[in-house]
Design a protein around this motif. Structure first.
Motif, mmCIF file in Angstrom:
data_model
loop_
_atom_site.group_PDB
_atom_site.id
_atom_site.type_symbol
_atom_site.label_atom_id
_atom_site.label_comp_id
_atom_site.label_asym_id
_atom_site.label_seq_id
_atom_site.Cartn_x
_atom_site.Cartn_y
_atom_site.Cartn_z
ATOM 1 N N CYS A 16 0.811 -1.203 0.000
ATOM 2 C CA CYS A 16 0.000 0.000 0.000
ATOM 3 C C CYS A 16 0.847 1.257 0.000
ATOM 4 O O CYS A 16 0.645 2.148 -0.792
ATOM 5 N N HIS A 95 -7.861 2.896 -3.274
ATOM 6 C CA HIS A 95 -7.860 1.805 -4.271
ATOM 7 C C HIS A 95 -9.218 1.637 -4.958
ATOM 8 O O HIS A 95 -10.029 2.570 -4.961
ATOM 9 N N GLU A 129 -7.626 -4.651 0.885
ATOM 10 C CA GLU A 129 -7.558 -3.291 1.430
ATOM 11 C C GLU A 129 -8.702 -2.413 0.926
ATOM 12 O O GLU A 129 -9.262 -1.613 1.681
ATOM 13 N N HIS A 184 -6.609 4.058 4.064
ATOM 14 C CA HIS A 184 -5.819 2.923 3.577
ATOM 15 C C HIS A 184 -5.454 2.008 4.739
ATOM 16 O O HIS A 184 -5.646 2.340 5.905
ATOM 17 N N ALA A 185 -4.892 0.855 4.356
ATOM 18 C CA ALA A 185 -4.226 -0.014 5.324
ATOM 19 C C ALA A 185 -2.926 -0.456 4.673
ATOM 20 O O ALA A 185 -2.808 -0.470 3.446
HETATM 21 ZN ZN ZN Z 1 -3.453 1.691 0.174
#
Ligand code: ZN
Length: 297
Positions: A16, A95, A129, A184-185
């Motif tokens: 990520c 994403h 994600e 995000h992660a």
């Molecule tokens: Zn991400």
């Protein structure tokens, strides 16, 4: 399914933080989040890898009392019922529902750089994600709206592909929001690496004043996140949970304060268990909403 296998394969390649989201130029415009489209995710822990978010069937019930029911030491109980009235916040769930090779094309990323339109994001087991970001985003949108904010989403659902990262920045600028939060992660393979961190850009289109406001926003969000079960990152930021970067298009290209949050490491079992929990996603959404409220006070 082929797409799933392709995606899974890619997830192992594209961490990520290495490749923040980008969006195709043909992407639709900003999505004004309405109550009917911001239903809370269900408690289903494992959304399908290809298309399904964590569920969107539950219609949120506006409730004045719920806006003040924070167990955090810094509660919103002493704030007015609509502390974000008149405010606009852009929520960017990182994403895409579906990743394709077309997303590899290069787009402007700020500072003369280019980068891929978007990346697949990472995953924890069968939990991608993008689905985590979407489910958390839906929870956050509903909460921000209850607090009085106008909310704009950068993508309309968790089924499509795109938009590119530079287009998400354009959506943000067009909305003229008070703040952007990109959800995000992370996908860090280092043994024992866990926790959250907040990315700020040191090369924003908005200039030094906007960069300072972004750091202030990051610290207000950190103050709230520190009250959750998700620890500060053990592998980025030296214990500060803050990370300044120059390669994040979605932050470089905006004229308003904004941050990108890496809310845990999906490759860590403890973090992943939290991310899979609908209850913990509600806790995260509350922390983010409270941090935004503090920052925009
Ligand atoms: Zn991400």
């Amino acid at each position: 399914m082929t797409v799933s296998r392709l995606l899974v394969t890619f997830l192992f390649l594209a961490g990520c933080t290495a490749a923040p989201p980008t969006t195709p130029a043909s992407a639709p415009g900003p999505v004004a989040a309405s109550p009917s489209t911001t239903a809370s995710p269900s408690t289903t822990a494992s959304p399908s890898l290809t298309t399904h978010p964590a569920g969107e069937s539950a219609t949120p019930t506006p409730s004045a009392t719920r806006t003040t029911a924070s167990p955090s030491p810094r509660t919103t109980a002493d704030q007015p019922a609509k502390p974000l009235a008149g405010r606009t916040i852009v929520v960017d769930p990182g994403h895409n529902g579906v990743w394709t090779k077309a997303l590899n094309r290069q787009v402007p990323a700020g500072n003369g750089r280019t980068k891929p339109c978007n990346s697949s994001g990472t995953a924890g087991g069968d939990f991608p994600e993008h689905a985590f970001a979407w489910a958390l985003g839906q929870e956050l949108v509903a909460r921000l709206q209850r607090l009085g904010a106008k909310v704009v989403l950068t993508r309309p659902n968790d089924h499509g592909s795109g938009p590119c990262v530079n287009v998400r920045a354009a959506i943000t600028n067009r909305a003229k929001p008070d703040a952007l939060v990109s959800l995000h992660a992370d996908g860090n393979l280092t043994k024992g690496a866990r926790g959250y961190h907040i990315i700020v850009s040191s090369t924003m289109l908005g200039g030094a004043a906007v960069e300072r406001e972004s750091v202030a926003l990051a610290k207000d969000l950190r103050a709230q996140l520190d009250d959750t079960a998700l620890p500060r990152s053990t592998y980025i930021g030296g214990g500060t949970a803050l990370h300044a970067r120059t390669d994040i298009a979605g932050l470089n290209l905006i004229k308003v304060p904004g941050v990108m949050l890496e809310l845990g490491n999906m490759r860590n079992a403890a973090d992943l268990a939290l991310q899979r929990s609908a209850g913990f996603r509600r806790t995260l959404a509350r922390a983010l909403a409270d941090g935004l409220t503090e920052a925009l006070r």
